[in-house]
Enzyme design. Structure first.
Site, PDB file in Angstrom:
ATOM      1  N   GLU A 182      -5.949  -9.124   3.492  1.00  0.00           N
ATOM      2  CA  GLU A 182      -5.082  -8.500   4.495  1.00  0.00           C
ATOM      3  C   GLU A 182      -5.068  -9.418   5.705  1.00  0.00           C
ATOM      4  O   GLU A 182      -6.129  -9.723   6.265  1.00  0.00           O
ATOM      5  CB  GLU A 182      -5.585  -7.109   4.903  1.00  0.00           C
ATOM      6  CG  GLU A 182      -5.497  -6.094   3.779  1.00  0.00           C
ATOM      7  CD  GLU A 182      -5.880  -4.678   4.211  1.00  0.00           C
ATOM      8  OE1 GLU A 182      -5.722  -4.328   5.398  1.00  0.00           O
ATOM      9  OE2 GLU A 182      -6.356  -3.928   3.336  1.00  0.00           O
ATOM     10  N   GLU A 210       0.842  -1.197   0.000  1.00  0.00           N
ATOM     11  CA  GLU A 210       0.000   0.000   0.000  1.00  0.00           C
ATOM     12  C   GLU A 210       0.880   1.252   0.000  1.00  0.00           C
ATOM     13  O   GLU A 210       2.021   1.225   0.475  1.00  0.00           O
ATOM     14  CB  GLU A 210      -0.881  -0.019   1.262  1.00  0.00           C
ATOM     15  CG  GLU A 210      -1.798   1.184   1.390  1.00  0.00           C
ATOM     16  CD  GLU A 210      -2.879   1.004   2.472  1.00  0.00           C
ATOM     17  OE1 GLU A 210      -2.786   0.052   3.269  1.00  0.00           O
ATOM     18  OE2 GLU A 210      -3.807   1.831   2.499  1.00  0.00           O
ATOM     19  N   GLU A 262     -12.588  -2.050   2.371  1.00  0.00           N
ATOM     20  CA  GLU A 262     -13.179  -1.705   3.675  1.00  0.00           C
ATOM     21  C   GLU A 262     -14.175  -0.549   3.521  1.00  0.00           C
ATOM     22  O   GLU A 262     -14.077   0.483   4.191  1.00  0.00           O
ATOM     23  CB  GLU A 262     -12.090  -1.369   4.704  1.00  0.00           C
ATOM     24  CG  GLU A 262     -11.240  -2.573   5.057  1.00  0.00           C
ATOM     25  CD  GLU A 262     -10.338  -2.422   6.287  1.00  0.00           C
ATOM     26  OE1 GLU A 262     -10.283  -1.328   6.865  1.00  0.00           O
ATOM     27  OE2 GLU A 262      -9.699  -3.415   6.652  1.00  0.00           O
ATOM     28  N   GLN A 281       2.310  -6.122   5.368  1.00  0.00           N
ATOM     29  CA  GLN A 281       2.504  -5.705   3.997  1.00  0.00           C
ATOM     30  C   GLN A 281       3.952  -6.004   3.600  1.00  0.00           C
ATOM     31  O   GLN A 281       4.774  -6.266   4.476  1.00  0.00           O
ATOM     32  CB  GLN A 281       2.206  -4.234   3.840  1.00  0.00           C
ATOM     33  CG  GLN A 281       0.772  -3.859   4.218  1.00  0.00           C
ATOM     34  CD  GLN A 281       0.394  -2.442   3.731  1.00  0.00           C
ATOM     35  OE1 GLN A 281       1.143  -1.795   3.026  1.00  0.00           O
ATOM     36  NE2 GLN A 281      -0.769  -1.990   4.158  1.00  0.00           N
TER      37      GLN A 281
HETATM   38  O1  AHR Z   1      -2.956  -2.589   6.199  1.00  0.00           O
HETATM   39  C1  AHR Z   1      -3.243  -1.403   6.859  1.00  0.00           C
HETATM   40  C2  AHR Z   1      -4.715  -1.017   6.777  1.00  0.00           C
HETATM   41  O2  AHR Z   1      -5.473  -1.942   7.483  1.00  0.00           O
HETATM   42  C3  AHR Z   1      -5.331  -1.014   5.383  1.00  0.00           C
HETATM   43  O3  AHR Z   1      -5.109   0.157   4.696  1.00  0.00           O
HETATM   44  C4  AHR Z   1      -6.783  -1.190   5.692  1.00  0.00           C
HETATM   45  O4  AHR Z   1      -7.474  -1.824   4.645  1.00  0.00           O
HETATM   46  C5  AHR Z   1      -6.800  -1.997   6.977  1.00  0.00           C
HETATM   47  O5  AHR Z   1      -7.656  -1.463   7.908  1.00  0.00           O
END
Ligand code: AHR
Length: 488
Positions: free
Chosen positions: A292, A25, A173, A341
């Protein structure tokens, strides 16, 4: 003693390689100062992509990479990230510290990265603050062979051939950072957006809708099951709770187990998500996309808390291996999973500091387990399970096996015990292997980790302890360890 039986002559389903997926991200130092340093950087790079990371990530056989968010995705306008870099507009990254995003890493840079990594792109479109037209035109830009307005624009920006983007997220989300919607509202929006999202090169787009709690999923599936291929859900592991995350290092045994207990709750979460899917999609067409997952701690002291930078220990490697084992068991419904991530954010594969890079214990777990990708799942039946002292609600050992195309069996095991070794005995039903090679990742202390001064404190070694005799495999897994075996 942990005793189990593995069926070697029947496999109910395949473990998709996409379960070993990743997520990058525009957040903190994941993309900028992580994967992307730019062509003019003194840090060795290829076309702006950091060279040491490219090499390390290629060795993982990354199947896919999700981008550009996360919450960032529903603020991202793709047209700002194409064309000459000097003229790309800037924006404020409102979710992640209010930093200025200069859009120097955009569509072309991301897809170039995927090509260099040999992985499939998974792009999340902006439903929260974008328009249907914007999302549809992005797909046209990506996949239309031309001539056509978007294909011509792409060609003018230096890319003649379309890309083959198949995985497409319709928002992220959207119950929260992606627009604060109700389930009914999102379901209708999803149907509207999905109608105009197509692969303009004749391919079939795999459309992923944003899921959440059981109630949300129930409503969404009731209203929009026909339009979706995948249901995106997220599951993070905390030592205690979202409010009490605790430190990634310097923790107690109680915290070790707290994190693992919480993390392995993913199995119950997948089960209840499946129950809703089974009701609305009994044929099993729609996949769960756990796009995620991973451990989430307090940010490292002295770093910007909005950048979510955290250390990574042998506890995280054990969590990663045991979670992947859960995913194998649900691979008939679980089409994809993406650890959060890739670099410098949450449960990362690598951490960087200027020109220095360290690979984390989680990286090593992913690398050691990579041979499970696309393997035939082999059922494991526990006959006797030991429990860690002081955490009797947890299994001492997590174990999984798959058979790969060449007939060999890949078996991985994690010892969740913070203080004791684990004795394991495996019987094979349907034909026992005769040869074995193995590697081991072990933490010499509870929070063993790699940092810039000691980049190799936790790394896999060749392990000759497992013994095959009379059709039985026996091994003593050291405390806090992950093992990967190849049996033939
Ligand atoms: O991964 C960090 C954040 O966690 C992401 O941007 C979001 O989708 C989730 O709440």
């Amino acid at each position: 003693m942990n005793r189990m039986v593995i069926d070697t002559d029947r496999s109910p389903f395949r473990v998709s390689r996409h379960i070993y997926g990743h997520f990058a991200e525009h957040l903190g130092r994941c993309v900028y100062d992580g994967l992307w340093v730019g062509e003019d950087s003194p840090i060795p790079n290829v076309a702006g992509h950091r060279l040491d990371l490219l090499e390390a990530l290629r060795a993982l056989r990354m199947p896919n990479l999700r981008w550009p968010g996360g919450c960032f995705a529903d603020t991202y306008h793709w047209r700002d990230g194409v064309g000459p870099r000097e003229t790309r507009p800037r924006m404020v990254n409102v979710h992640w510290g209010g930093t200025t995003e200069d859009n120097s890493f955009g569509t072309h840079e991301f897809l170039d990265l995927c090509e260099r990594l040999g992985c499939e792109p998974y792009i999340v479109g902006n439903l929260g603050s974008g328009t249907v037209r914007e999302m549809a035109e992005w797909l046209e830009y990506l996949t239309h062979p031309g001539p056509g307005p978007m294909a011509d624009l792409r060609k003018g920006n230096g890319r003649e051939r379309p890309w083959n983007v198949l995985y497409w997220g319709v928002g992220n989300e959207n119950w929260g950072c992606g627009g604060g919607m109700t389930a009914e509202h999102y379901a209708n929006e999803f149907r509207r957006y999905a109608t105009y999202c197509r692969h303009f090169g004749g391919g079939r787009l795999y459309k992923i809708a944003c899921g959440f709690t059981d109630d949300w999923n129930e409503t969404l599936l009731r209203l929009a099951a026909r339009q979706m291929d995948g249901l995106s859900v997220h599951y993070y592991a905390f030592v205690e709770s979202w409010e009490v995350k605790r430190s990634a290092t310097g923790f107690s045994e109680q915290e070790w187990y707290g994190l693992l207990r919480n993390g392995l709750g993913v199995e119950g979460f997948l089960r209840s998500t499946r129950t809703r899917l089974d009701r609305y999609d009994p044929e099993g067409r729609i996949g769960i996309v756990l796009d995620e997952w991973g451990a989430w701690y307090d940010a490292e002291p002295g770093t910007n808390p909005a950048f979510l930078y955290q250390q990574n220990t042998i506890r995280d490697a054990v969590l990663a291996a045991a979670s992947l084992h859960v995913f194998h068991r649900h691979a008939d419904r679980l089409h994809m999973a993406n650890i959060a991530q890739t670099v410098n954010v949450l449960q990362a594969m690598a951490l960087t500091d200027g020109p220095k890079t360290v690979l984390t214990p989680t990286y090593h777990a992913f690398e050691m387990l990579k041979d499970h990708q696309d393997g035939e799942f082999l059922p494991v039946h526990p006959l006797a399970s030991a429990r860690p002292h002081g955490a009797e609600d947890l299994p001492q050992v997590s174990l999984s096996a798959t058979r790969s195309g060449d007939g060999s069996i890949h078996l991985s095991a994690a010892n969740l015990d913070a203080s004791d070794e684990a004795e394991v005995e495996v019987e094979f039903r349907g034909g026992a292997p005769e040869a074995c090679s193995a590697r081991l990742l072990h933490g010499s202390r509870l929070d063993a980790h790699n940092d810039f001064d000691r980049p190799d404190e936790v790394r896999p070694i060749v392990w000759d302890e497992p013994r095959l005799k009379d059709g039985l495999l026996r091994m003593r897994l050291p405390t806090r360890s992950v093992a990967a075996l190849r049996l033939a």
